[in-house]
Design a protein around this motif. Structure first.
Motif, PDB file in Angstrom:
ATOM      1  N   PHE A 244       0.823  -1.374   0.259  1.00 25.19           N
ATOM      2  CA  PHE A 244       0.399   0.132  -0.125  1.00 25.19           C
ATOM      3  C   PHE A 244       0.505   1.357   0.113  1.00 25.19           C
ATOM      4  O   PHE A 244       1.999   1.652   0.791  1.00 25.19           O
ATOM      5  CB  PHE A 244      -0.974  -0.230   0.932  1.00 25.19           C
ATOM      6  N   GLN A 245       0.633   2.452  -0.791  1.00 23.88           N
ATOM      7  CA  GLN A 245       1.387   3.413  -1.079  1.00 23.88           C
ATOM      8  C   GLN A 245       0.568   4.063   0.172  1.00 23.88           C
ATOM      9  O   GLN A 245       0.793   5.332   0.363  1.00 23.88           O
ATOM     10  CB  GLN A 245       1.110   3.914  -1.942  1.00 23.88           C
ATOM     11  N   SER A 246      -0.572   4.527  -0.351  1.00 28.21           N
ATOM     12  CA  SER A 246      -1.863   4.730   1.414  1.00 28.21           C
ATOM     13  C   SER A 246      -2.989   3.553   1.905  1.00 28.21           C
ATOM     14  O   SER A 246      -2.725   2.773   0.893  1.00 28.21           O
ATOM     15  CB  SER A 246      -2.418   6.177   1.195  1.00 28.21           C
TER      16      SER A 246
ATOM     17  N   VAL B 145       1.443  -5.023   3.435  1.00 27.98           N
ATOM     18  CA  VAL B 145       3.062  -3.787   3.237  1.00 27.98           C
ATOM     19  C   VAL B 145       2.571  -2.521   2.945  1.00 27.98           C
ATOM     20  O   VAL B 145       1.994  -2.167   2.031  1.00 27.98           O
ATOM     21  CB  VAL B 145       3.805  -3.728   2.726  1.00 27.98           C
ATOM     22  N   PHE B 146       3.362  -1.983   4.238  1.00 24.81           N
ATOM     23  CA  PHE B 146       2.516  -0.226   4.197  1.00 24.81           C
ATOM     24  C   PHE B 146       4.486   0.022   4.344  1.00 24.81           C
ATOM     25  O   PHE B 146       5.449  -0.237   4.531  1.00 24.81           O
ATOM     26  CB  PHE B 146       2.533   0.270   4.893  1.00 24.81           C
ATOM     27  N   ALA B 147       4.007   1.661   3.753  1.00 32.33           N
ATOM     28  CA  ALA B 147       6.343   2.015   4.235  1.00 32.33           C
ATOM     29  C   ALA B 147       6.143   2.302   5.601  1.00 32.33           C
ATOM     30  O   ALA B 147       7.415   1.809   5.591  1.00 32.33           O
ATOM     31  CB  ALA B 147       5.931   3.528   3.436  1.00 32.33           C
ATOM     32  N   ASP B 148       6.215   2.277   6.578  1.00 34.86           N
ATOM     33  CA  ASP B 148       6.248   2.297   8.085  1.00 34.86           C
ATOM     34  C   ASP B 148       6.119   1.090   9.215  1.00 34.86           C
ATOM     35  O   ASP B 148       6.410   1.017   9.891  1.00 34.86           O
ATOM     36  CB  ASP B 148       6.149   3.744   8.775  1.00 34.86           C
ATOM     37  N   HIS B 149       5.092  -0.303   8.466  1.00 35.68           N
ATOM     38  CA  HIS B 149       4.699  -0.733   8.950  1.00 35.68           C
ATOM     39  C   HIS B 149       4.039  -1.940   7.984  1.00 35.68           C
ATOM     40  O   HIS B 149       3.400  -1.700   7.287  1.00 35.68           O
ATOM     41  CB  HIS B 149       3.863  -0.270   9.899  1.00 35.68           C
ATOM     42  N   ILE B 150       3.821  -3.345   8.762  1.00 33.89           N
ATOM     43  CA  ILE B 150       3.328  -4.293   8.267  1.00 33.89           C
ATOM     44  C   ILE B 150       1.707  -4.759   8.991  1.00 33.89           C
ATOM     45  O   ILE B 150       2.482  -4.521  10.117  1.00 33.89           O
ATOM     46  CB  ILE B 150       3.769  -5.255   7.636  1.00 33.89           C
ATOM     47  N   GLU B 151       0.637  -5.033   8.459  1.00 31.53           N
ATOM     48  CA  GLU B 151      -0.405  -5.448   9.060  1.00 31.53           C
ATOM     49  C   GLU B 151      -0.704  -7.218   9.166  1.00 31.53           C
ATOM     50  O   GLU B 151      -1.139  -7.265   8.081  1.00 31.53           O
ATOM     51  CB  GLU B 151      -1.152  -4.936   9.260  1.00 31.53           C
ATOM     52  N   PHE B 152      -0.725  -8.075   9.207  1.00 33.69           N
ATOM     53  CA  PHE B 152      -1.458  -9.298   9.594  1.00 33.69           C
ATOM     54  C   PHE B 152      -2.336  -9.769  10.211  1.00 33.69           C
ATOM     55  O   PHE B 152      -2.343  -9.512  11.685  1.00 33.69           O
ATOM     56  CB  PHE B 152      -0.127 -10.767  10.115  1.00 33.69           C
ATOM     57  N   PHE B 153      -3.114  -9.899   8.805  1.00 35.31           N
ATOM     58  CA  PHE B 153      -4.755 -10.806  10.092  1.00 35.31           C
ATOM     59  C   PHE B 153      -4.984 -12.353   9.379  1.00 35.31           C
ATOM     60  O   PHE B 153      -4.985 -12.270   9.168  1.00 35.31           O
ATOM     61  CB  PHE B 153      -6.154  -9.896   9.921  1.00 35.31           C
ATOM     62  N   ASN B 154      -5.736 -12.004  10.867  1.00 30.04           N
ATOM     63  CA  ASN B 154      -6.031 -14.193  11.308  1.00 30.04           C
ATOM     64  C   ASN B 154      -7.165 -14.224  11.313  1.00 30.04           C
ATOM     65  O   ASN B 154      -6.889 -13.793  12.104  1.00 30.04           O
ATOM     66  CB  ASN B 154      -4.509 -14.851  11.223  1.00 30.04           C
TER      67      ASN B 154
END
Length: 470
Positions: A212-214, A289-298
């Motif tokens: 993601f860019q935003s 995946v973002f520029a400053d963080h990553i989110e994992f949803f399960n």
């Protein structure tokens, strides 16, 4: 027991204590709920720890109550029942033990204790309860519509070869391996076998991935829906493709690679996601995946008796939702010790000097968020740094030696200096918005300015700010 009862009543209702004014159908349901969880005590004759009503008991009252509980529960529950005196009133304590055979039902309905109340069990909870009684899990259940044509025997053999590379001596016979691991019985495949060794794709295993860019703009996306063993590398490679790596050239024979995140921790999170996912849920796993963080949803919530704090402190007994899948990854050497993965992830982030991952229950599952390392945190000596970014995939020299006497200031860097001069201490996001560049590109310029002693970095990670160096 009197002292124990006094203490229990004083603590009030909780996951193991219930108060009832009189004996009724709700008492029987509470017996069922406690039997399906970890046991508990029902105190009859009071509404709360302060409001003591008392009871008038006949000579056969307790026996009648016990008979009613026995007649309405299946399998039959026989709790301990006794009367006692409390603050001048007669009360009754019904002590329920956890049932060895689950689920326990009351006239066809199953209840389960959660915190200080009883809940009707869902079909999934009932099914899991039955499997736990058999020391099994849903992924060992046979798919009656399955056949050997649904899986790749070549993938089974590849798994055997990986296991043997760890010092084992398992015959390279795919069918024998499936039989010994209870993944093939009576000619039918277990659900785990279908997902672990799917030929091409499996409808229940999809993992959505996006860069993601935003929050609303996706620059790249992909979907992993192959066999679970291959998925680990697919998801890991997608994440790795979209994070940054700094090559630190310090005069050693081999250059050091410094990634935005500790790669072993990211792989551990992906493994944990694939092994612990609730594959019966209609929701899909998702990696953003973002520029400053990553989110994992399960998909798949934590068990009722495990909280986020328990997870982070490692004060819990690991409960495997998918025992067959977990066992296979353990054989492959991907999982060394059940329940230790989260502790290892937190330790790896700590060792990397990064903020600890955030774990939270959200919607129908669990989300984990990790934050990037700040590029400006890395080199501290006269090292040259080369930065690889997704915006500039070739490795180019983006930083200069700290020893450079008069570093050249670009127009963009001048904009940054002017912005901080006019606005004071500023965060990366604010600066990036002003110069109209991505967070990643902005960090490179900030790194150069810090190395040139033109800016001073304050704080760490997500909270880092910059001000002019005095």
């Amino acid at each position: 027991m009197q002292l124990t009862y006094d203490k229990q009543i004083a603590l009030g209702e909780n996951s193991k204590v219930e108060f009832k004014s009189t004996f009724n159908q709700e008492v029987v349901e509470s017996v069922c709920a406690f039997a399906n969880k970890h046991g508990g005590t029902i105190f009859i004759g009071l509404k709360s720890a302060e409001k003591i009503l008392g009871l008038q008991l006949g000579p056969e009252s307790l026996q009648h109550w016990l008979n009613e509980i026995k007649s309405k529960t299946e399998p039959v529950q026989i709790p301990d029942i006794e009367s006692f005196e409390y603050k001048g009133k007669t009360l009754v304590a019904v002590t329920v033990h956890e049932s060895a055979i689950k689920p326990v039902a009351v006239q066809g309905r199953c209840f389960k204790r959660h915190e200080n109340s009883n809940h009707i069990m869902s079909p999934t909870e009932i099914s899991d309860s039955m499997l736990q009684t058999q020391n099994s899990s849903w992924d060992y259940v046979l798919d009656e519509s399955s056949s050997m044509d649904d899986i790749s025997l070549e993938k089974v053999k590849q798994s055997i070869e990986r296991i043997n590379s760890r010092g084992y001596h398992i015959p390279l016979d795919a069918e024998e391996f499936l039989l010994k691991n209870r993944l093939l019985r009576n000619g039918k495949l277990a659900f785990a076998a279908e997902m672990l060794f799917a030929k091409d794709w499996h409808m229940n295993t999809a993992v959505q991935m996006g860069f993601f860019q935003s929050p609303t703009i996706i620059k790249d996306r992909d979907e992993a829906h192959s066999d679970l063993v291959s998925q680990v590398d697919q998801v890991f490679n997608f994440v790795k493709k979209h994070i940054n790596c700094a090559v630190v050239i310090s005069g050693k024979l081999e250059n050091d690679l410094v990634w935005d995140y500790p790669l072993d921790a990211l792989r551990e999170l992906i493994l944990n996601m694939i092994v612990r996912r609730d594959y019966r849920s209609p929701s899909e796993s998702c990696v953003k995946v973002f520029a400053d963080h990553i989110e994992f949803f399960n998909p798949g919530k934590l068990p009722d008796d495990i909280s986020i704090n328990d997870l982070l402190s490692n004060h819990y007994l690991s409960t495997l939702r998918n025992k067959a899948i977990a066992n296979h990854f353990h054989q492959l050497g991907e999982i060394e010790k059940y329940g230790s993965g989260i502790t290892r992830v937190i330790k790896l982030f700590h060792e990397a000097g990064l903020e600890a991952p955030k774990f939270e229950v959200t919607g129908t599952g669990v989300k984990v968020t990790v934050w990037t390392r700040e590029v400006a945190d890395k080199p501290t000596t006269n090292e040259k740094v080369v930065i690889k970014t997704d915006d500039n995939p070739t490795i180019n020299e983006k930083a200069v030696n700290k020893a450079d006497d008069k570093p050249t200031i670009t127009d963009v860097e001048k904009q940054i200096i002017d912005y901080i001069k006019n606005n004071g201490e500023s965060a990366t996001k604010e600066i990036a918005k002003h110069i109209e560049l991505s967070i990643t590109q902005t960090k490179e310029y900030l790194y150069r300015l810090v190395r040139a002693n033109l800016l001073q970095a304050l704080g760490a990670n997500r909270n880092k700010t910059y001000r002019l160096n005095k």
